[in-house]
Design an enzyme around this catalytic site. Structure first.
Site, PDB file in Angstrom:
ATOM      1  N   SER A  21       0.827  -1.215  -0.095  1.00 56.63           N
ATOM      2  CA  SER A  21       0.008  -0.118  -0.041  1.00 56.63           C
ATOM      3  C   SER A  21       0.675   1.373   0.026  1.00 56.63           C
ATOM      4  O   SER A  21       0.615   2.377  -0.814  1.00 56.63           O
ATOM      5  CB  SER A  21      -0.843  -0.179   1.298  1.00 56.63           C
ATOM      6  OG  SER A  21      -2.017   0.474   1.202  1.00 56.63           O
ATOM      7  N   ARG A  25       1.635   4.118  -3.033  1.00 51.45           N
ATOM      8  CA  ARG A  25       1.704   5.709  -2.578  1.00 51.45           C
ATOM      9  C   ARG A  25       3.290   6.322  -2.866  1.00 51.45           C
ATOM     10  O   ARG A  25       3.073   7.524  -3.519  1.00 51.45           O
ATOM     11  CB  ARG A  25       1.400   5.834  -1.308  1.00 51.45           C
ATOM     12  CG  ARG A  25      -0.220   5.579  -1.139  1.00 51.45           C
ATOM     13  CD  ARG A  25      -0.566   5.362   0.249  1.00 51.45           C
ATOM     14  NE  ARG A  25      -1.908   5.103   0.668  1.00 51.45           N
ATOM     15  CZ  ARG A  25      -2.724   4.205   0.190  1.00 51.45           C
ATOM     16  NH1 ARG A  25      -2.256   3.125  -0.331  1.00 51.45           N
ATOM     17  NH2 ARG A  25      -4.149   4.054   0.388  1.00 51.45           N
ATOM     18  N   ARG A 119     -13.926  -4.787 -11.030  1.00 49.87           N
ATOM     19  CA  ARG A 119     -14.101  -3.888  -9.816  1.00 49.87           C
ATOM     20  C   ARG A 119     -14.371  -2.711 -10.093  1.00 49.87           C
ATOM     21  O   ARG A 119     -14.016  -1.970 -11.088  1.00 49.87           O
ATOM     22  CB  ARG A 119     -12.483  -3.986  -9.179  1.00 49.87           C
ATOM     23  CG  ARG A 119     -11.951  -5.482  -8.751  1.00 49.87           C
ATOM     24  CD  ARG A 119     -10.789  -5.619  -8.173  1.00 49.87           C
ATOM     25  NE  ARG A 119     -10.731  -5.089  -6.830  1.00 49.87           N
ATOM     26  CZ  ARG A 119      -9.589  -4.788  -6.084  1.00 49.87           C
ATOM     27  NH1 ARG A 119      -8.481  -5.179  -6.592  1.00 49.87           N
ATOM     28  NH2 ARG A 119      -9.792  -4.428  -4.885  1.00 49.87           N
ATOM     29  N   SER A 163     -13.105   3.423   2.306  1.00 52.98           N
ATOM     30  CA  SER A 163     -12.231   3.142   1.577  1.00 52.98           C
ATOM     31  C   SER A 163     -11.203   3.933   1.625  1.00 52.98           C
ATOM     32  O   SER A 163     -11.188   5.279   1.246  1.00 52.98           O
ATOM     33  CB  SER A 163     -12.882   2.988   0.383  1.00 52.98           C
ATOM     34  OG  SER A 163     -11.777   2.996  -0.872  1.00 52.98           O
ATOM     35  N   ASP A 322      -7.611  -6.346   4.878  1.00 51.46           N
ATOM     36  CA  ASP A 322      -7.119  -7.469   4.117  1.00 51.46           C
ATOM     37  C   ASP A 322      -6.803  -8.880   5.057  1.00 51.46           C
ATOM     38  O   ASP A 322      -6.424  -9.718   4.408  1.00 51.46           O
ATOM     39  CB  ASP A 322      -5.955  -6.726   3.511  1.00 51.46           C
ATOM     40  CG  ASP A 322      -6.218  -5.806   2.570  1.00 51.46           C
ATOM     41  OD1 ASP A 322      -7.474  -5.775   2.014  1.00 51.46           O
ATOM     42  OD2 ASP A 322      -5.181  -4.957   2.150  1.00 51.46           O
ATOM     43  N   ARG A 353     -14.342 -12.060  -1.680  1.00 48.16           N
ATOM     44  CA  ARG A 353     -13.784 -12.600  -0.506  1.00 48.16           C
ATOM     45  C   ARG A 353     -14.385 -13.228   0.425  1.00 48.16           C
ATOM     46  O   ARG A 353     -13.968 -13.739   1.321  1.00 48.16           O
ATOM     47  CB  ARG A 353     -12.389 -11.492   0.122  1.00 48.16           C
ATOM     48  CG  ARG A 353     -11.347 -11.662  -0.725  1.00 48.16           C
ATOM     49  CD  ARG A 353      -9.956 -11.091  -0.033  1.00 48.16           C
ATOM     50  NE  ARG A 353      -8.910 -10.723  -0.889  1.00 48.16           N
ATOM     51  CZ  ARG A 353      -7.936  -9.723  -0.859  1.00 48.16           C
ATOM     52  NH1 ARG A 353      -8.194  -8.979   0.237  1.00 48.16           N
ATOM     53  NH2 ARG A 353      -7.055  -9.821  -1.733  1.00 48.16           N
ATOM     54  N   ARG A 395      -4.159 -13.247  -1.775  1.00 51.14           N
ATOM     55  CA  ARG A 395      -4.223 -13.279  -0.347  1.00 51.14           C
ATOM     56  C   ARG A 395      -4.774 -14.690  -0.017  1.00 51.14           C
ATOM     57  O   ARG A 395      -4.641 -15.279   1.020  1.00 51.14           O
ATOM     58  CB  ARG A 395      -5.172 -12.220   0.254  1.00 51.14           C
ATOM     59  CG  ARG A 395      -4.201 -10.982   0.174  1.00 51.14           C
ATOM     60  CD  ARG A 395      -4.446  -9.810   1.312  1.00 51.14           C
ATOM     61  NE  ARG A 395      -4.189  -8.698   0.886  1.00 51.14           N
ATOM     62  CZ  ARG A 395      -2.950  -8.272   1.000  1.00 51.14           C
ATOM     63  NH1 ARG A 395      -1.974  -8.779   1.627  1.00 51.14           N
ATOM     64  NH2 ARG A 395      -2.386  -6.848   0.653  1.00 51.14           N
TER      65      ARG A 395
HETATM   66  C1  S3P Z   1      -5.872  -0.193   0.143  1.00 59.51           C
HETATM   67  C2  S3P Z   1      -6.941   0.088   0.651  1.00 59.51           C
HETATM   68  C3  S3P Z   1      -7.890  -1.081   0.966  1.00 59.51           C
HETATM   69  C4  S3P Z   1      -7.309  -2.398   0.885  1.00 59.51           C
HETATM   70  C5  S3P Z   1      -6.252  -2.720  -0.504  1.00 59.51           C
HETATM   71  C6  S3P Z   1      -5.165  -1.703  -0.265  1.00 59.51           C
HETATM   72  C7  S3P Z   1      -4.992   0.808  -0.096  1.00 59.51           C
HETATM   73  O1  S3P Z   1      -9.018  -1.231  -0.148  1.00 59.51           O
HETATM   74  O2  S3P Z   1      -8.388  -3.643   0.865  1.00 59.51           O
HETATM   75  O3  S3P Z   1      -5.781  -3.771  -0.386  1.00 59.51           O
HETATM   76  O4  S3P Z   1      -3.801   0.628  -0.417  1.00 59.51           O
HETATM   77  O5  S3P Z   1      -5.452   1.786   0.034  1.00 59.51           O
HETATM   78  P1  S3P Z   1     -10.154  -0.286   0.021  1.00 59.51           P
HETATM   79  O6  S3P Z   1      -9.771   1.376  -0.023  1.00 59.51           O
HETATM   80  O7  S3P Z   1     -10.960  -0.246  -1.327  1.00 59.51           O
HETATM   81  O8  S3P Z   1     -11.003  -0.558   1.153  1.00 59.51           O
END
Ligand code: S3P
Length: 436
Positions: A21, A25, A119, A163, A322, A353, A395
Site C-alpha cells: 500500500s 503511494r 472491480r 475506503s 485485508d 472474498r 491473499r
Molecule cells: C488499500 C485499501 C484497501 C485495501 C487494499 C489496499 C490501499 O482497499 O483492501 O488492499 O492501499 O489504500 P479499499 O480502500 O477499497 O478498502
C-alpha cells in the site's frame, strides 16, 4: 499446484517484504513531486511494478539503485497522456485518476486484468465528476476508465464506503483543485496517503481522527488545499503488516510455534488484526522501534495459543480489511463461534472474498457460512485439509498455504497469484518451518 504438508512448529525470525500500500503511494507521490525522490525498500512485486510502469508512461524517470528506487518526478501538473495497464492493482486503479483528473487538457485510459475489470470504479468517478473532471467508465461503473483532466474545484465529500483508496483519490485531486477539498470517512481507514503528503510539504488537516487498533475509529474529516508543489525528498517503506500477518497467524495455530517478525509497519490504521488476535487470546508481543519515514515500525512476536471466538465489529473492519480471510481461519481453530459483519467491501476485492474464503475453507473441512456482509465460523479445533481454490487471489493463495501447515492432511493450492504482493512468500514460510 503446491502441496503444503502438516508442519511441525514454526520458529525463527524474518522481515516481511516492503508494504504494498505504501509502495504504490510512494511511486505516485514521487511522480507528482518536483525533482528526485529516493524510495528505500520499494516492494518488488507484480502490483507495485505496475505502478512503476504507470508513472514511467506518464513521464517520470525510474532508476533502481541497489535497494532503493530513484524517481524523477514530473510535478503536479506534468503527466503525459498515456494508456495505463494497472494489471491486478486496485490501489493504482483507484488512486491514479485523482492526480490525473486535475490536469486540464490531458486524457488517459486505465485498464487491467480480468479481475480488475470486475472491480467498481464508479466510487472514484463520482466524486471526481463532482469536482469537475470528465470521467467515463464501462457500463457506468467498471474499467476501462477514461479520465479527461479539467480545472477542478474543491468539494466536501462524504465517503459512502470506508475506503482508503477512494479517500486518497479525492485528496490527490484536491491538491490540484481550487479551494479546500475534504473527505469525511465513516470509520478510520489507513492514513498512509495523509502521512506521505504531509511529509512532502502539503497541508493536510485531519480532524477527529482516532486510531485505536482494537476498534478502528469513528468518522474523521481530512482536508487538503490547492498545492503548488510536492517535495517528497526521501521515503522509507516499512515491512508489510498484511504480508507478516500470514506468518503471525500460522504461528498462532500451529502447536509449539514461536516466530519473530521484524521491521513491520505498525501504523494503527493497519493493525486491527492485532486487536482481534488479543481478544481471541493469542500470545502476541509488539515492540515499536521507530517512526522512520513517518510510519511506525517494529517487531511482532507470535506464539501458538489456545483461541476463543470473537465478534469483529463493522467499525474495525477497515483497519483489518485485508486480514479478514485470516480471521476466518483463526475462527476455525477457536473455541466458539466467530463472526465478521459490516464487511461487504470484501466482495469487491481481488476476488469476492466472502465467497472465496467460505468456499475455500469449506473445501478443507471448515464450518463457515457466508452472510451478506461477512461470515460466521464454527470453531472445530482444526481443519482436515484438501484442495483450496484461491480464485486467482494472492491473499487466498497464501491463506491456503497456512491452512496446509495447520491442517491434518495438508493442502494443495495454486500459488501463482502470491507474486502480486509477496513473491518470496513460499521461501519465507519454508524458512520458518525448516527443521535443522
Ligand atoms: C488499500 C485499501 C484497501 C485495501 C487494499 C489496499 C490501499 O482497499 O483492501 O488492499 O492501499 O489504500 P479499499 O480502500 O477499497 O478498502
Amino acid at each position: 499446484m503446491t502441496r503444503f504438508a502438516p508442519s511441525g512448529p514454526l520458529s525463527g525470525a524474518l522481515s516481511p517484504p516492503p508494504d504494498k500500500s505504501i509502495s504504490h503511494r510512494a511511486a505516485l507521490i514521487a511522480a507528482m513531486g518536483e525533482g528526485e525522490t529516493e524510495v528505500d525498500g520499494y516492494l518488488d512485486a507484480a502490483d507495485t511494478r505496475a505502478t512503476l510502469e504507470a508513472i514511467r508512461s506518464l513521464g517520470a524517470g525510474v532508476t533502481e539503485v541497489g535497494e532503493a528506487m530513484r524517481i524523477q518526478g514530473v510535478g503536479l501538473r506534468g503527466a503525459a497522456p498515456a494508456e495505463i495497464d494497472v494489471a491486478n492493482a486496485g490501489t493504482l486503479l483507484r488512486m491514479l485518476p485523482g492526480w490525473l483528473a486535475g490536469q486540464g487538457g490531458g486524457s488517459w485510459t486505465l485498464d487491467g486484468d480480468e479481475s480488475i475489470r470486475r472491480r467498481p470504479v464508479d466510487r472514484v468517478a463520482e466524486p471526481l465528476r463532482r469536482m469537475g473532471a470528465d470521467v467515463e467508465c464501462r457500463e457506468g461503473r467498471l474499467p476501462p476508465l477514461r479520465v479527461g483532466g479539467a480545472d477542478l474545484h474543491g468539494i466536501d465529500y462524504r465517503l459512502p464506503v470506508a475506503s482508503a483508496q477512494v479517500k486518497s483519490c479525492v485528496l490527490l485531486a484536491g491538491l490540484l483543485a481550487e479551494g479546500e477539498t475534504s473527505v469525511t470517512e465513516p470509520a478510520t481507514t489507513r492514513d498512509h496517503t495523509e502521512r506521505m503528503l504531509r511529509a512532502a510539504g502539503a497541508e493536510v488537516e485531519s480532524v477527529g481522527l482516532r486510531t485505536t487498533p482494537i476498534t478502528g475509529g469513528p468518522a474523521s474529516r481530512i482536508a487538503v488545499r490547492t498545492t503548488e508543489r510536492l517535495r517528497p525528498g526521501r521515503m522509507r517503506i516499512p515491512g508489510d503488516f498484511s504480508s507478516a500477518a500470514f506468518h503471525l497467524v500460522a504461528a498462532t495455530i500451529v502447536p509449539r510455534s514461536a516466530v519473530r517478525i521484524e521491521g513491520v509497519g505498525l501504523n494503527p490504521t493497519r493493525v486491527g488484526l492485532l486487536g482481534i488476535l488479543n481478544r481471541m487470546g493469542a500470545a502476541i508481543e509488539v515492540e515499536e522501534e521507530s517512526t522512520d519515514g513517518g510510519e511506525p515500525r517494529g517487531t511482532i512476536v507470535a506464539r501458538h495459543s489456545k483461541l476463543t471466538a470473537t465478534r469483529v465489529h463493522p467499525e474495525e473492519v477497515p483497519v483489518a480489511i485485508d486480514e479478514l480471510p485470516l480471521v476466518a481461519l483463526l475462527g476455525c481453530f477457536a473455541d466458539g463461534t466467530t463472526t465478521v459483519s459490516g464487511a461487504e467491501e470484501l466482495r469487491h476485492k481481488e476476488s469476492d472474498r466472502i465467497a472465496s474464503v467460505v468456499h475455500g475453507l469449506r473445501a478443507v473441512g471448515g464450518e463457515i457460512e457466508a452472510t451478506e456482509d461477512g461470515f460466521v465460523v464454527e470453531g472445530t479445533g482444526g481443519l482436515r485439509g484438501g484442495a483450496l481454490d484461491p480464485c486467482g487471489d494472492h491473499r487466498l493463495a497464501m491463506l491456503g498455504a497456512v491452512v496446509g501447515l495447520a491442517s491434518r492432511e495438508g493442502v494443495e493450492v495454486d500459488m501463482g497469484a502470491a507474486a502480486v504482493s509477496y513473491p518470496g512468500f513460499e521461501a519465507d514460510l519454508a524458512s520458518l518451518t525448516a527443521t535443522d
